[in-house]
Design a protein around this motif. Sequence first.
Motif, short mmCIF file in Angstrom:
data_model
loop_
_atom_site.label_atom_id
_atom_site.label_comp_id
_atom_site.label_asym_id
_atom_site.label_seq_id
_atom_site.Cartn_x
_atom_site.Cartn_y
_atom_site.Cartn_z
N PRO A 263 0.83 -1.21 0.00
CA PRO A 263 0.00 0.00 0.00
C PRO A 263 0.86 1.25 0.00
O PRO A 263 1.86 1.33 0.74
N GLY A 301 0.76 -0.81 -8.76
CA GLY A 301 0.06 -1.09 -7.52
C GLY A 301 -0.47 0.16 -6.86
O GLY A 301 -1.59 0.18 -6.33
N GLU A 302 0.32 1.25 -6.90
CA GLU A 302 -0.15 2.51 -6.32
C GLU A 302 -1.38 3.03 -7.06
O GLU A 302 -2.36 3.47 -6.44
N TYR A 305 -4.35 0.93 -6.09
CA TYR A 305 -4.75 1.19 -4.71
C TYR A 305 -5.54 2.50 -4.61
O TYR A 305 -6.58 2.57 -3.94
N ARG A 306 -5.09 3.51 -5.30
CA ARG A 306 -5.71 4.83 -5.19
C ARG A 306 -7.02 4.94 -5.99
O ARG A 306 -7.79 5.89 -5.78
N ARG A 309 -9.17 0.19 -4.86
CA ARG A 309 -9.15 -0.69 -3.69
C ARG A 309 -10.48 -0.65 -2.94
O ARG A 309 -11.22 0.33 -2.98
N ARG A 311 -12.21 -0.14 0.32
CA ARG A 311 -11.88 0.46 1.61
C ARG A 311 -12.62 -0.20 2.76
O ARG A 311 -12.08 -0.32 3.86
N ARG A 325 -15.41 2.25 -2.25
CA ARG A 325 -14.17 2.41 -3.01
C ARG A 325 -13.93 3.90 -3.25
O ARG A 325 -14.81 4.72 -2.96
N TYR A 355 -6.87 -7.64 -10.53
CA TYR A 355 -6.64 -6.90 -9.29
C TYR A 355 -7.70 -7.29 -8.28
O TYR A 355 -8.89 -7.00 -8.46
N ALA A 357 -9.38 -6.32 -5.40
CA ALA A 357 -9.52 -5.03 -4.71
C ALA A 357 -9.65 -5.20 -3.21
O ALA A 357 -9.24 -4.32 -2.44
N HIS A 360 -5.88 -6.01 -2.12
CA HIS A 360 -4.80 -5.24 -2.74
C HIS A 360 -3.70 -6.19 -3.20
O HIS A 360 -2.55 -6.17 -2.73
#
Length: 486
Positions: A263, A301-302, A305-306, A309, A311, A325, A355, A357, A360
Motif C-alpha cells: 500500500p 500497484g499505487e 490502490y488509489r 481498492r 476500503r 471504493r 486486481y 480489490a 490489494h
Amino acid sequence: MHTVQVRLRRDAGLSEPEETPGAVTLATPFGPAALRGLPPGAVAALRELARGGTSEDDLARTVTEHDGEGGLLRWHLLLRKLSAGALLERTVVAADGEPVAVLRPFGGGPLRPAAPLAADARVRLSRFATAAPEDGRLVVRVPRSPLGVELAPAAAPLLGLLAGWTTPAALACPGLPAETTAAVLGLFADAGLLVRPTPEGEDPERGAAPLAQWSPADLWLHTRTREPRTTGRYGGTYPLRGVQDPLPVAPPAFGGPRIALEPPDLDAIAKTEASLTDVLEARRSIREHDAAAPITLDRLGELLYRTMRQRRTFTGEDGQELADRPYPSGGAVHELEVYPLVVSCEGLEPGLWHYAAHAHALERVADPGPATRTLLDRARSAAMMTGDPQVLLIVTARFGRVMWKYETIAYSLILKHVGVLYQTFYLVATAMGLAVCGLGGGDAAEFAAATGLDPHAEGSVGELLLGSRRGGAAGTPPGWSPEVPS
C-alpha cells in the motif's frame, strides 16, 4: 367478422372493500388506484374487465341494466380514463373466437389513440421496431412507446408485409379478412409501430431527420433507461430477489499465483502532489510510452490502490453485501473489476492479471496467448499506436451485482460507473506522471476466451492504456502534450 374486446391489463388487479359500497381499488404496476362512489353498474362492468376480455357494447349493456341510460356517460368517461392511464388491453378477436392481436400497455402515462388510417395512407413498419417472444406470443414494440402489440401466428406475416411502404388498401395478409387486417393495423398505429411520410413526403426516420442518426440498439438503450413511462418496472425493483442470492462483493479467486502489493503512503503523497486543479488542467490522453523506462509494479500497484481498492464492506438493508471504493457506485454495489494485461512492467511477468480489490493483490489469470494478443492488437489499433501499450487495463462488470437490484437501468448504470472510473484513473495517473488513455471499445468475446469467464456473468465494458510517460516524474502532472487532446 372480428370483434374488439377490452380487459384490465394483465399485471393489474381489482379488489372491493366490503365496508365501502361503490368503492374499488385497482392494483397497478404504478401503485394502487382507488375509485370511490361508483354506481352498481360501473362496479359490475369493472368486474367484467378484471375477469377477461369483453366488448364495449357488452360493458355498456351491463351498465344500463344496473344504472339505466343515465349511467352510460359516466361509464364512458371512466373507461376513457382507464384507457388513457394505460390500464386497459384491447384485443382484435377473429370470427372463430381466437385472438389475432392485442394492444398491450407495458409502461404508463397518458395514452392517446393515433389518428385513423386512411385506406390510401402510405405506411411502413418503423425501422426501430423489435419483435420478441413473450407469454408464448410475438410482441412487437418500438423504443419510445409504452405500448406494444402481441401477435397471434395468423397476424405475424404483417411484419414482413409492412417492411416497405404500402397502404391499408393494398395490404393483404393471408388468412385474415381485410376488415380484420385493418383493425390490427389500427393497433399498430396506436402502439407507434407505423411510420408515415412527413407533409413534405420525407421519411421521418431517414435522410436529414434527427432519428436518422440513431441505430435501433442505441435508441432502445437510451429510451428504456431515460423514459420511465415506457416500462412498468424501473430502478431499484429487486427483480432477482427470491430468484437467486446476491453476489458477494469479492469475486472468487483465480487459481494462479497471487502477488501482494505494497500500500502506498497516502499522507506522504498528499504533501507533495499537485493540486486537483493542476491535475485537471494537465489531464491528457497520452498514447506513447517510454520504452526505455517501463512502468514498475510499485507504480501500477499505487495506481490500483488509489483508484480501485476496497476500503470497507457493509451489509445493506436489503441484505446485499456492499462496498466502499474511491469512486462512486450506484447503491454501493461496486460491480467493476480491473484486469491488467501486461506487456512490459518492471517486476511483473507479462500476461493477464486480476486486481483483487479486497486484498490489494494481483492474481495471475492467463499467460500470453492468441486471445490476449487479439486484445492488445485491438487496443493498439483503436489508439493508433505503432507498438503495444505497456499495460492494457481491462474493466469488467460482474453484471449480477447490479442486475439483482436494478431493473431497466442496470446496464446504463454500469456504463455510468465505467465513466467515473475512467475519470478516476485519468486523474490519479496524471497526478502520478503516468501516461493514460481511455478507449471507446473493446472485444468482450476475446476477453471471455482469455479468462474462461461466462461473458453474461462477467464481461469487459471498458479499456484504458497505461504506461510510463516520457519525461514523467512522480507527483508532477504532465504539461501540455503534443498528443491530440481528448
